[in-house]
Design a protein around this motif. Sequence first.
Motif, short mmCIF file in Angstrom:
data_model
loop_
_atom_site.label_atom_id
_atom_site.label_comp_id
_atom_site.label_asym_id
_atom_site.label_seq_id
_atom_site.Cartn_x
_atom_site.Cartn_y
_atom_site.Cartn_z
N LEU A 302 15.11 -5.61 -45.29
CA LEU A 302 14.69 -4.33 -44.70
C LEU A 302 15.86 -3.35 -44.62
O LEU A 302 15.73 -2.18 -44.97
CB LEU A 302 14.10 -4.57 -43.31
CG LEU A 302 13.70 -3.32 -42.51
CD1 LEU A 302 12.67 -2.51 -43.27
CD2 LEU A 302 13.18 -3.71 -41.13
N ILE A 303 17.02 -3.85 -44.18
CA ILE A 303 18.20 -2.98 -44.12
C ILE A 303 18.60 -2.52 -45.52
O ILE A 303 18.96 -1.35 -45.73
CB ILE A 303 19.36 -3.72 -43.44
CG1 ILE A 303 19.01 -4.02 -41.98
CG2 ILE A 303 20.64 -2.90 -43.51
CD1 ILE A 303 20.05 -4.85 -41.26
N GLY A 304 18.52 -3.42 -46.49
CA GLY A 304 18.82 -3.02 -47.87
C GLY A 304 17.88 -1.96 -48.38
O GLY A 304 18.29 -1.00 -49.04
N TYR A 305 16.58 -2.12 -48.07
CA TYR A 305 15.61 -1.10 -48.47
C TYR A 305 15.95 0.25 -47.83
O TYR A 305 15.85 1.30 -48.48
CB TYR A 305 14.21 -1.52 -48.05
CG TYR A 305 13.63 -2.69 -48.82
CD1 TYR A 305 13.95 -2.88 -50.15
CD2 TYR A 305 12.77 -3.59 -48.21
CE1 TYR A 305 13.42 -3.95 -50.87
CE2 TYR A 305 12.23 -4.67 -48.92
CZ TYR A 305 12.57 -4.83 -50.25
OH TYR A 305 12.05 -5.89 -50.94
N LEU A 306 16.33 0.23 -46.55
CA LEU A 306 16.64 1.48 -45.86
C LEU A 306 17.80 2.21 -46.54
O LEU A 306 17.76 3.43 -46.73
CB LEU A 306 16.99 1.20 -44.40
CG LEU A 306 15.85 0.71 -43.50
CD1 LEU A 306 16.36 0.48 -42.08
CD2 LEU A 306 14.70 1.70 -43.49
N ILE A 307 18.83 1.46 -46.90
CA ILE A 307 20.00 2.09 -47.50
C ILE A 307 19.69 2.59 -48.90
O ILE A 307 19.99 3.74 -49.26
CB ILE A 307 21.18 1.09 -47.53
CG1 ILE A 307 21.60 0.73 -46.11
CG2 ILE A 307 22.36 1.67 -48.30
CD1 ILE A 307 22.63 -0.37 -46.03
N GLN A 308 19.06 1.75 -49.71
CA GLN A 308 18.84 2.10 -51.10
C GLN A 308 17.68 3.07 -51.31
O GLN A 308 17.53 3.60 -52.41
CB GLN A 308 18.60 0.82 -51.91
CG GLN A 308 19.84 -0.07 -51.98
CD GLN A 308 19.61 -1.30 -52.83
OE1 GLN A 308 18.82 -2.18 -52.49
NE2 GLN A 308 20.28 -1.38 -53.96
N SER A 309 16.87 3.27 -50.29
CA SER A 309 15.75 4.21 -50.43
C SER A 309 16.02 5.56 -49.79
O SER A 309 15.20 6.47 -49.93
CB SER A 309 14.47 3.62 -49.82
OG SER A 309 14.63 3.45 -48.42
N THR A 310 17.14 5.72 -49.09
CA THR A 310 17.44 6.99 -48.44
C THR A 310 18.59 7.73 -49.12
O THR A 310 18.47 8.92 -49.43
CB THR A 310 17.79 6.76 -46.96
OG1 THR A 310 18.87 5.80 -46.86
CG2 THR A 310 16.60 6.22 -46.19
#
Length: 350
Positions: A302-310
């Motif tokens: 989830l944290i990885g998604y947040l970083i890579q999607s923003t």
Amino acid sequence: MPPPKPGVIPLKPLGLGDVLGGAMATIGRYKGPVMGLAAAVFGAYTLLVGIALVAALSGVADQLSHLIDLADRPDAQEPAWEEIRPLVIAFVLVVAVALIGYVLAVATVEAAMLTVLQDAVLGRPATIGSVWRRALPRVPALIGTSLLTGLIAMVPVLPALVFFSIGMAGASASAAGDSDEVAGAFVGLGMLGFLVAIVPAVWLWVKFSLAPAAAVFEKQGPVRAMRRSSQLVRGRWWPVLGISMLAGLISAVTAGVIQQVLSMIGLFSAMTAAADLGTDPGLSEILSVFSVYIVVIMVGQLIGYLIQSTFPPLVSGLIYVDQRIRKENLAPALAESAGLPPQAPAAPGF
């Protein structure tokens, strides 16, 4: 006089520092809409995948236990297809749910990030509700843009895979005949063909990389957004490639480090708990021990998604703004939209 700066960037042609700094400033000033919406979307996506995984495991628990029992027997035989089929079906369903949910989540978050960026450039306030209402109608256009770009980029990728496969197959056949020189030649031929064929795919990816921003800022459809991106990238291909790759590298490394740290913590906890299991633990005991590890892995994802999607979409949006400032004199229109005194006739803003 210095150029006006109503928001996160100065209204002038942007350098690398302006683009990266503007993206980071957007995340810092608009934490609620940026992180709040991204966390909500990817949290819902992670929950959806978790529910699908639990439902699949619950549905095939008996078959899985049976296969484990078969593997533990000294005279174990290969399981029949009827015994494996439920596991394969459950796996395919979970993967399908994960892929469809991921496409929707990425498109939604990208639309939200570009919508936030519109306010960030002009220095306007933004709330989660206002961003959501403006971003949601652009999600279908972003999905269409991503699919079309991917399909077009796959055209040169397929020959690259063919070249690579031929090279590897020839190398294996030559190695079987103890001909190292011929095997090396096949490997070199496969790699050369792969590199030659992959170059057009990268060129197309950069050519259409600003299509999502055009789809959101100008409310264009997929095809028109891709044409708009091609127009803006023309003559600036290398800077767009360099900044985009740097943004992707920064986000990937940051997300990877965080995920690895959390993975190690979760694995250590699971191994500590596994030491207390008996010599013949049941499936429920094994799942309970590794549930903490699974939860930690999902949090890391989830944290990885947040970083890579923003971060990368914000950088891509600022590259779009930079290209319009350079080619269409967008800066005066942005200053006027921000409430600053008019400077000169300019192209329409966004």
